[in-house]
Design a protein around this motif. Sequence first.
Motif, PDB file in Angstrom:
ATOM      1  N   VAL A 217       0.834  -1.199   0.000  1.00 49.28           N
ATOM      2  CA  VAL A 217       0.000   0.000   0.000  1.00 49.28           C
ATOM      3  C   VAL A 217       0.873   1.254   0.000  1.00 49.28           C
ATOM      4  N   ALA A 218       0.267   2.365  -0.425  1.00 53.38           N
ATOM      5  CA  ALA A 218       0.906   3.677  -0.362  1.00 53.38           C
ATOM      6  C   ALA A 218       0.054   4.558   0.542  1.00 53.38           C
ATOM      7  N   ILE A 219       0.653   5.083   1.610  1.00 51.66           N
ATOM      8  CA  ILE A 219      -0.071   5.893   2.584  1.00 51.66           C
ATOM      9  C   ILE A 219       0.289   7.357   2.378  1.00 51.66           C
ATOM     10  N   GLY A 220      -0.697   8.177   2.059  1.00 53.89           N
ATOM     11  CA  GLY A 220      -0.476   9.619   1.945  1.00 53.89           C
ATOM     12  C   GLY A 220      -0.312  10.226   3.320  1.00 53.89           C
ATOM     13  N   LEU A 221       0.814  10.890   3.564  1.00 54.77           N
ATOM     14  CA  LEU A 221       1.089  11.392   4.918  1.00 54.77           C
ATOM     15  C   LEU A 221       0.198  12.569   5.289  1.00 54.77           C
ATOM     16  N   ALA A 222      -0.279  13.311   4.299  1.00 52.50           N
ATOM     17  CA  ALA A 222      -1.115  14.465   4.612  1.00 52.50           C
ATOM     18  C   ALA A 222      -2.490  14.046   5.112  1.00 52.50           C
ATOM     19  N   GLU A 223      -3.100  13.048   4.430  1.00 54.97           N
ATOM     20  CA  GLU A 223      -4.445  12.633   4.804  1.00 54.97           C
ATOM     21  C   GLU A 223      -4.499  11.311   5.545  1.00 54.97           C
ATOM     22  N   GLY A 224      -3.401  10.539   5.507  1.00 58.83           N
ATOM     23  CA  GLY A 224      -3.358   9.269   6.200  1.00 58.83           C
ATOM     24  C   GLY A 224      -4.105   8.148   5.514  1.00 58.83           C
ATOM     25  N   GLU A 225      -4.556   8.358   4.286  1.00 56.92           N
ATOM     26  CA  GLU A 225      -5.298   7.339   3.554  1.00 56.92           C
ATOM     27  C   GLU A 225      -4.346   6.407   2.815  1.00 56.92           C
ATOM     28  N   ALA A 226      -4.725   5.117   2.750  1.00 55.69           N
ATOM     29  CA  ALA A 226      -3.901   4.111   2.092  1.00 55.69           C
ATOM     30  C   ALA A 226      -4.525   3.692   0.769  1.00 55.69           C
ATOM     31  N   THR A 227      -3.684   3.572  -0.265  1.00 53.21           N
ATOM     32  CA  THR A 227      -4.091   3.095  -1.581  1.00 53.21           C
ATOM     33  C   THR A 227      -3.370   1.783  -1.857  1.00 53.21           C
ATOM     34  N   VAL A 228      -4.096   0.773  -2.277  1.00 57.26           N
ATOM     35  CA  VAL A 228      -3.478  -0.514  -2.571  1.00 57.26           C
ATOM     36  C   VAL A 228      -2.698  -0.421  -3.877  1.00 57.26           C
ATOM     37  N   LEU A 229      -1.419  -0.768  -3.802  1.00 60.98           N
ATOM     38  CA  LEU A 229      -0.564  -0.804  -4.983  1.00 60.98           C
ATOM     39  C   LEU A 229      -0.611  -2.161  -5.657  1.00 60.98           C
ATOM     40  N   ALA A 230      -0.625  -3.220  -4.858  1.00 63.87           N
ATOM     41  CA  ALA A 230      -0.641  -4.577  -5.391  1.00 63.87           C
ATOM     42  C   ALA A 230      -1.167  -5.522  -4.325  1.00 63.87           C
ATOM     43  N   HIS A 231      -2.087  -6.397  -4.704  1.00 62.79           N
ATOM     44  CA  HIS A 231      -2.578  -7.415  -3.792  1.00 62.79           C
ATOM     45  C   HIS A 231      -1.612  -8.598  -3.757  1.00 62.79           C
ATOM     46  N   GLY A 232      -1.551  -9.244  -2.612  1.00 56.48           N
ATOM     47  CA  GLY A 232      -0.653 -10.387  -2.486  1.00 56.48           C
ATOM     48  C   GLY A 232       0.804  -9.997  -2.638  1.00 56.48           C
ATOM     49  N   ALA A 233       1.155  -8.811  -2.159  1.00 56.17           N
ATOM     50  CA  ALA A 233       2.515  -8.288  -2.331  1.00 56.17           C
ATOM     51  C   ALA A 233       2.974  -7.633  -1.038  1.00 56.17           C
ATOM     52  N   LEU A 234       4.272  -7.456  -0.900  1.00 54.64           N
ATOM     53  CA  LEU A 234       4.832  -6.870   0.313  1.00 54.64           C
ATOM     54  C   LEU A 234       6.184  -6.215   0.030  1.00 54.64           C
ATOM     55  N   GLY A 235       6.645  -5.410   0.998  1.00 59.57           N
ATOM     56  CA  GLY A 235       7.954  -4.778   0.923  1.00 59.57           C
ATOM     57  C   GLY A 235       8.128  -3.772  -0.191  1.00 59.57           C
ATOM     58  N   PRO A 236       7.135  -2.915  -0.509  1.00 58.73           N
ATOM     59  CA  PRO A 236       7.284  -1.985  -1.632  1.00 58.73           C
ATOM     60  C   PRO A 236       8.347  -0.922  -1.369  1.00 58.73           C
ATOM     61  N   VAL A 237       9.172  -0.638  -2.403  1.00 60.66           N
ATOM     62  CA  VAL A 237      10.258   0.336  -2.281  1.00 60.66           C
ATOM     63  C   VAL A 237      10.285   1.216  -3.536  1.00 60.66           C
ATOM     64  N   TYR A 238      10.227   2.532  -3.334  1.00 62.43           N
ATOM     65  CA  TYR A 238      10.246   3.476  -4.453  1.00 62.43           C
ATOM     66  C   TYR A 238      11.610   3.505  -5.135  1.00 62.43           C
ATOM     67  N   SER A 239      11.595   3.654  -6.455  1.00 59.91           N
ATOM     68  CA  SER A 239      12.826   3.893  -7.201  1.00 59.91           C
ATOM     69  C   SER A 239      13.326   5.298  -6.898  1.00 59.91           C
ATOM     70  N   PRO A 240      14.607   5.591  -7.174  1.00 53.87           N
ATOM     71  CA  PRO A 240      15.150   6.918  -6.849  1.00 53.87           C
ATOM     72  C   PRO A 240      14.390   8.078  -7.484  1.00 53.87           C
ATOM     73  N   ASP A 241      13.817   7.880  -8.674  1.00 51.64           N
ATOM     74  CA  ASP A 241      13.070   8.963  -9.310  1.00 51.64           C
ATOM     75  C   ASP A 241      11.585   8.912  -8.989  1.00 51.64           C
ATOM     76  N   GLY A 242      11.158   7.919  -8.228  1.00 55.42           N
ATOM     77  CA  GLY A 242       9.775   7.837  -7.792  1.00 55.42           C
ATOM     78  C   GLY A 242       8.791   7.318  -8.818  1.00 55.42           C
ATOM     79  N   THR A 243       9.248   6.898  -9.978  1.00 55.53           N
ATOM     80  CA  THR A 243       8.329   6.465 -11.033  1.00 55.53           C
ATOM     81  C   THR A 243       7.953   4.991 -10.917  1.00 55.53           C
ATOM     82  N   GLU A 244       8.774   4.198 -10.218  1.00 53.42           N
ATOM     83  CA  GLU A 244       8.521   2.773 -10.114  1.00 53.42           C
ATOM     84  C   GLU A 244       8.647   2.308  -8.668  1.00 53.42           C
ATOM     85  N   ILE A 245       8.141   1.114  -8.423  1.00 49.82           N
ATOM     86  CA  ILE A 245       8.205   0.516  -7.093  1.00 49.82           C
ATOM     87  C   ILE A 245       8.608  -0.948  -7.249  1.00 49.82           C
ATOM     88  N   ALA A 246       9.623  -1.353  -6.510  1.00 52.52           N
ATOM     89  CA  ALA A 246       9.991  -2.771  -6.432  1.00 52.52           C
ATOM     90  C   ALA A 246       9.268  -3.385  -5.243  1.00 52.52           C
TER      91      ALA A 246
END
Length: 362
Positions: A217-246
Amino acid sequence: MFLVSRRAIWLGMAALWLMALPAYAGAALPEGPRLAATAWSLRGASMSLVRTDPLGGSRETLFGRTLSRHIHYPVPLPLSAPSWSPDGRLLAFAAAVGERRTRFSASSRTKIFLVSAEGGEPWPVPATDGGLNPVLAPDGDAIAFSLERRRLRRNRHGTADVAYESESIWLASLDGGGRTQLTPWRNGLRQYPSSFSPDGSTLAATRQIGRAKDDAVAIGLAEGEATVLAHGALGPVYSPDGTEIALLKGHPRTRADESGRTTATVTDLFVIRADGSEPRRLTNTPKALEFYPSWDPSGDRLAYTRFGDPFTEAGILGLGGGIVEVNRDGTCSTKVLAAPRTVYAGAVWQPGPGRAAGPISC
């Protein structure tokens, strides 16, 4: 990060921080790419944070503790990942600082510590008692981490059942300004952080509700809401430019033998767009457990931890695995840090100018 969060794995100062920081601010750092990882040596019963040069193969110990009957705390938690400050001068890690015993169980008391990129003695981060899974913010002023609550209830057999279990995400200021809760406590709800977006507005995390599969999930710090990035997945990490997630995707594997059928979850490395679209698979290892992806500063390659067959004792302990690197397109998989009787985990790339490793040639 996610293995430690499952049970705060363990077998069996603000003033100091403020005083120490100026001493490191002007220190010269070695040039070139660097990986930091936790190392757990079975031969010497020692645990340490190590730094390695993925190009030249050198290995340096930043901080270590030898385990014995008389433990000198803090001890870095095994199977966990440290986190770099944005300038690459400090490393945050979760450590055991003692033991907490109840009638039915024993567990480690934990806290988040900082250590200089040049090594030496670590110092505690204020307001992080009980902390796990540290992630330093891009502005260098705050740290995200998780806390666990677990209550046991005596059953009719004289042992204990879990009556309540939850894990929530918190933010602490490095200047000693206290901590704030980002996600709620709720029985069966477990969440832990893994990466800030480069602009610091979003925190990538893993969420599990009850017995359901993990969600990235991605949690917006301003509003505290979570958006699901991928189901059945864990350990998401942003790329240096923020365009991708491993991230890691898990799937069950079942083995049948004379004792019956046993099911374990194995994981593979994937990359998605920052909005959760266009997933692509980087690894396919049906007999391995992979976790803790980390982008190098160029965004051209990733490092991650690989353990062996989860149906074997060696695989469960992490023996025979190590730190592996792979290009962002999944090519040129290369093991860069391994030893027969040492468990390496949670390798993270040191950020900063001149530290890009670039693509792997093969």
